[in-house]
Structures are given as C-alpha cells and as structure tokens.
Scaffold this motif. Structure first.
Motif, short mmCIF file in Angstrom:
data_model
loop_
_atom_site.label_atom_id
_atom_site.label_comp_id
_atom_site.label_asym_id
_atom_site.label_seq_id
_atom_site.Cartn_x
_atom_site.Cartn_y
_atom_site.Cartn_z
N ASP A 1 -63.64 -8.71 -87.47
CA ASP A 1 -64.05 -7.46 -88.09
C ASP A 1 -63.23 -7.21 -89.36
N LEU A 2 -63.83 -6.48 -90.28
CA LEU A 2 -63.23 -6.27 -91.59
C LEU A 2 -62.81 -4.81 -91.74
N ALA A 3 -61.49 -4.56 -91.71
CA ALA A 3 -60.96 -3.19 -91.83
C ALA A 3 -60.41 -2.99 -93.23
N CYS A 4 -60.85 -1.91 -93.89
CA CYS A 4 -60.46 -1.64 -95.28
C CYS A 4 -60.04 -0.18 -95.44
N GLU B 1 -57.33 8.95 -97.34
CA GLU B 1 -57.35 8.87 -95.88
C GLU B 1 -58.69 8.33 -95.37
N GLU B 2 -59.38 7.57 -96.22
CA GLU B 2 -60.71 7.07 -95.89
C GLU B 2 -60.66 5.56 -95.60
N PHE B 3 -61.35 5.18 -94.53
CA PHE B 3 -61.35 3.78 -94.10
C PHE B 3 -62.79 3.34 -93.81
N VAL B 4 -63.05 2.05 -93.98
CA VAL B 4 -64.33 1.45 -93.63
C VAL B 4 -64.06 0.22 -92.77
N THR C 1 -51.03 0.12 -96.31
CA THR C 1 -51.42 -0.15 -94.92
C THR C 1 -51.54 -1.63 -94.59
N GLY C 2 -51.67 -2.49 -95.59
CA GLY C 2 -51.88 -3.90 -95.33
C GLY C 2 -53.32 -4.26 -94.99
N LEU C 3 -54.21 -3.26 -94.92
CA LEU C 3 -55.63 -3.52 -94.72
C LEU C 3 -56.24 -3.99 -96.05
N TYR C 4 -57.47 -4.51 -95.98
CA TYR C 4 -58.14 -4.88 -97.22
C TYR C 4 -58.45 -3.63 -98.04
N ASN C 5 -58.60 -3.83 -99.36
CA ASN C 5 -58.87 -2.68 -100.23
C ASN C 5 -60.36 -2.58 -100.57
N ARG C 6 -60.71 -1.57 -101.37
CA ARG C 6 -62.11 -1.34 -101.72
C ARG C 6 -62.71 -2.54 -102.47
N ARG C 7 -61.92 -3.14 -103.35
CA ARG C 7 -62.43 -4.29 -104.11
C ARG C 7 -62.87 -5.41 -103.17
N PRO D 1 -77.32 -8.63 -85.95
CA PRO D 1 -77.01 -7.24 -86.32
C PRO D 1 -75.70 -7.15 -87.09
N LEU D 2 -75.52 -6.04 -87.75
CA LEU D 2 -74.26 -5.75 -88.44
C LEU D 2 -74.14 -4.23 -88.55
N SER D 3 -72.97 -3.71 -88.27
CA SER D 3 -72.75 -2.27 -88.34
C SER D 3 -71.53 -1.97 -89.22
N VAL D 4 -71.58 -0.79 -89.81
CA VAL D 4 -70.48 -0.32 -90.65
C VAL D 4 -70.00 1.02 -90.11
N LEU D 5 -68.71 1.16 -89.98
CA LEU D 5 -68.09 2.38 -89.46
C LEU D 5 -67.22 2.97 -90.56
N THR D 6 -67.45 4.23 -90.91
CA THR D 6 -66.58 4.93 -91.86
C THR D 6 -65.73 5.94 -91.11
N LEU D 7 -64.48 6.06 -91.53
CA LEU D 7 -63.51 6.88 -90.79
C LEU D 7 -62.74 7.74 -91.78
N ASP D 8 -62.48 8.99 -91.38
CA ASP D 8 -61.73 9.92 -92.23
C ASP D 8 -60.76 10.70 -91.34
N VAL D 9 -59.52 10.85 -91.79
CA VAL D 9 -58.53 11.60 -91.02
C VAL D 9 -58.80 13.09 -91.16
N ASP D 10 -58.89 13.79 -90.04
CA ASP D 10 -59.18 15.23 -90.05
C ASP D 10 -57.97 16.02 -90.57
N PHE D 11 -58.24 16.93 -91.51
CA PHE D 11 -57.23 17.85 -92.04
C PHE D 11 -56.00 17.10 -92.58
N PHE D 12 -56.23 15.96 -93.21
CA PHE D 12 -55.09 15.16 -93.68
C PHE D 12 -54.33 15.88 -94.80
N LYS D 13 -55.02 16.68 -95.60
CA LYS D 13 -54.35 17.39 -96.70
C LYS D 13 -53.23 18.27 -96.17
N SER D 14 -53.45 18.87 -94.99
CA SER D 14 -52.42 19.75 -94.44
C SER D 14 -51.18 18.96 -94.01
#
Length: 454
Positions: A363-366, A371-374, A296-302, A321-334
């Motif tokens: 902002d920092l997108a990883c 299918e999981e993103f932060v 994806t070209g986004l930053y990785n977990r490391r 302030p600082l916030s963290v957003l976690t994202l998951d694709v719905d039904f990605f396995k299908s």
C-alpha cells in the motif's frame, strides 16, 4: 568505448607512440610534455584518465599525481603511472601519491587497453554519481577527505593457509582481515559481516579451485558487485590476469608479494571504495528527499501524483480493484495553537507510524499537506478498504499521542474512501470522490469513515 586520455611524457617519441595506439582504438588523446603543462591540461581538458610518466624534469610524475589527487575537483580522475622503473618502492611511492595503477615500458598493448578501459568505466560511474549528487565533493566526503576513516574490512580467499596467514599478518596492523578457504565460506562470510567487506583479495593460484569463477560470482551478485577485488597472480600468468581485469577485477599483485606494495594497493582500493560508496549514499539520499516527506518519512504529494496514475493503469489492465483513502486529523489547528508546532509535528510523526502499522507493504501512504494524508490500496475493493479505514481510525483513537513532556493528547481522524469505478477514471476523479467522502465525514461529526457514492 571511447574516452579522453591525457598522455604525459617528456620524450616526444613515447608520447607519439601512445597517442597512435590510443587513437587507433578511437580514444580522444590530449598530450603534455612536462608536469606543469600536464596540470594545466587536466584543468582545461577534464580527461577521463591520465597516463603519466614518472621521470620528468621539473615537476616529476609523482608530484603531478599528488597534486591531481589532492584537488577535490580532479581527485576522481584515474591516474596510471607509465614508467621504465619496475621496483616495488617506486610503485609504492606512486600509490602513496594516489596513483590508480602502473604500466611498465615498453607498454604491452593488451595491458594498456585493459587498464584504460577498466579505469574509464569506473570514472564514468563516478561521474554519473557526482552529477546526480549535484554537490561539492568535499561536502560529501566530510573532513577526512579521501583518507581512511578507521580500519578497513578485508576478506582474503585462499586455500593455501601459509600464504593467507602471511597476508593477514601483514595487514593486521591497519585492517580487520577475515580468511575464507573456499567459495562457500567466502559468501557465507559476506552474509555474516555486519558492515560488509571493503576489499576482497583472491589468490588465483589456489589448489583445486577456479579462482576466476569466484571473481565472476562476486561481480555477478548484487551484494558483492561493488566490492573491489585485488588478485594475486604469478608473473607469467598473463592470460588469466587479462581475463580477470576484463571481467572487472580492480587491481592485482605480482608474486612475490612486497609488503609495502600490498599495503599501498589495499589502501588505494579501500579509499576509492569509500569515495564511491559515499557518492552512492548521497544519490540515494537525494532520491529519497525528492519523493518522501521529511517530517513523517511517508511519500510526498509529488510521488503520489507520479505513481497513482500508474497504479490505476495496472488495475484497469488487469481487471483488479483499487481504492483510495483520504485522511484528515480532526481539529488539528487547535493542537498547534494550544500546544505549539513542535507538539503538532510529534503528533504527525506518531500518526504516520500508526498508519504504517495498519496497512500492507504494497500500500502507498503519502502525506499530501499539513495534516492531510492519502493511502492507496491496490487490489482492494470498497468494502475491504472500509475495514482498513476503520482499523486506522481505531488505532488513532485508542491511544493518546505523546506531544511532548507531560503532554498526552487524544486525537481522532476522519476518513473518506473511493474505489476505482470505471476504465475512464482518472487520478483527479478518484481523489475528488475520496475528498468528497472525507468532507461528509467532517460534516457528520468527525472520527468516522465515509464511503464515496458510486
């Protein structure tokens, strides 16, 4: 500065003289009395620079230089030819063999140390770059080795029109030459050049212009700092020549200019510049590979784990302030099961693009897994982060994803958001609360944004 210097000469008195001069300046000196011993010493001692006599029985200095420069393991070692010969054709032969510079006997001490220190600095930079690439030099250089691939891009700075035009005419058959008559025009030319220049030629004898200041400015500006500089200097202008070399000028030509020597020195500087640029590019690519997700070209977990703690510390110290957003694709396995992993990869790549378009540059997108993103939002409170999350959710759901030929899929995502709650919050605390909110979003029907409990 100290370094290991290999001195090669078949006359013992010459060896001892150079050895004494260099040792007095705390250089580590290795010696050889003939070409065969010199080649063995290069392999055994790995010198930082070679001072090489031209006229030797058996294997002469020109052939020794050619062999050093044709070996991928030693071609980055600077070679200075030390000779009693001072004819342009002799210098051209040495330069064509790959020599980096010349010193004429009897060797002037100031010239000796300026040349050695300048080339050793370049060697140390090259060594650092080669170490960081952790690879085979031949692999990095490609099939053309150190050879010139295409025409060089050269900027000539000279307000003496006749001299500049002679240089341009001499080089025009092999290179693309731009002439600038003053510093402002020179720096404007750098801004307008599509590929930037690979060499700058500066005439030290310009009318009404301090050419040394131009060289200093070129070495001070980030855009031009790595570009080699070749100066043209009068034979008796020793003081300015030494000042130029000391400030980082790479090479010089003595008037009257010999066309063949000009061509050879230009080719040497461009070849060396391309070598170091390839090394730098390889280093940058290695760094990017270490911190970015290849798909994806986004930053990785490391990268996330390394930098989120720093961002939390900054927020706490500044009361922001600082916030963290976690994202998951719905039904990605299908998606993978029905359409294949190639389709799934295309969905993730397009999703990364929509995430980038929905957040700020700070902002920092990883991508942290399948299918999981932060996404980390510095300076952002929970309510603002919720609006960002909604913007991302709508951007994903509003338009189908191109998963391949004639395959357009409707995709949704679930998001959980947590805000930095106290000075005692850790990376794990923050991510855990955001994940818990994400799990709630999944349980409550997906395709929604849920805020973590305080």
């Amino acid at each position: 500065m100290t370094a290991r210097v290999l001195v090669v000469d078949d006359i013992l008195a010459n060896v001892r003289l150079l050895e004494a001069k260099l040792a007095a300046e705390y250089f580590d000196v290795v010696t050889a009395m003939n070409g065969a011993d010199a080649l063995e010493a290069v392999q055994r001692t790995k010198p930082d620079i070679v001072l090489l006599d031209v006229m030797m029985p058996g294997i002469d200095g020109i052939e020794v230089c050619r062999r050093i420069k044709s070996n991928p393991l030693t071609q980055h070692i600077p070679v200075v030819m030390v000779t009693a010969l001072d004819q342009p054709e002799d210098r051209v032969r040495g330069l064509e063999a790959g020599a980096d510079d010349f010193l004429t006997k009897p060797v002037n001490d100031v010239s000796l140390f300026c040349r050695v220190k300048s080339l050793v600095r370049l060697k140390m930079l090259t060594d650092e770059l080669r170490t960081r690439t952790n690879g085979d030099p031949l692999r990095m250089l490609g099939p053309d080795g150190l050879g010139e691939s295409g025409r060089g891009r050269i900027l000539v700075i000279d307000n003496r029109t006749a001299v500049a035009e002679r240089i341009k005419t001499a080089l025009a058959g092999r290179h693309d030459v731009t002439v600038a008559v003053d510093p402002q025009q020179a720096f404007e030319a750098f801004g307008q050049s599509e590929g930037d220049f690979e060499l700058v030629i500066v005439n030290l004898d310009m009318e009404g212009v301090d050419a040394l200041r131009i060289c200093s400015q070129l070495k001070s500006v980030e855009k031009t700092r790595q570009t080699p500089i070749l100066i043209i200097v009068d034979p008796d202008d020793h003081q300015r020549l030494l000042r130029a070399l000391d400030m980082g000028v790479n090479d010089y030509l003595i008037r009257p200019i010999d066309k063949q020597e000009l061509m050879a020195r230009v080719a040497t500087q461009i070849r060396r510049f391309r070598y170091t640029e390839r090394l730098r590019t390889s280093v940058r690519a290695s760094i990017e590979m270490a911190v970015t997700d290849a798909l994806t070209g986004l930053y990785n977990r490391r990268y996330l784990e390394t930098h989120l703690g720093t961002l939390i510390d900054h927020a706490v110290n500044r009361g922001k302030p600082l916030s963290v957003l976690t994202l998951d694709v719905d039904f990605f396995k299908s998606v993978n099961d029905t359409h294949g992993h190639d389709a799934g990869d295309r969905v993730l790549q397009e999703l990364a693009g929509r995430i980038r378009a929905s957040i700020r540059s700070i902002d920092l997108a990883c991508r942290t897994g399948g299918e999981e993103f932060v996404i980390v939002l510095p300076g952002t409170d929970l309510q603002t982060a919720e609006r960002v999350g909604e913007r991302i959710r709508k951007a994903v759901a509003a338009k189908t994803f191109n998963a391949g030929p004639d395959s357009h899929l409707s995709i949704t995502v679930s998001l959980g958001i947590a805000e930095l709650a106290s000075v005692d919050d850790t990376v794990d605390d923050l991510l855990k609360r955001a994940d818990q909110a994400l799990y709630r979003a999944k349980r409550e029907g997906r395709n929604r944004v849920i805020l973590a409990a305080a």
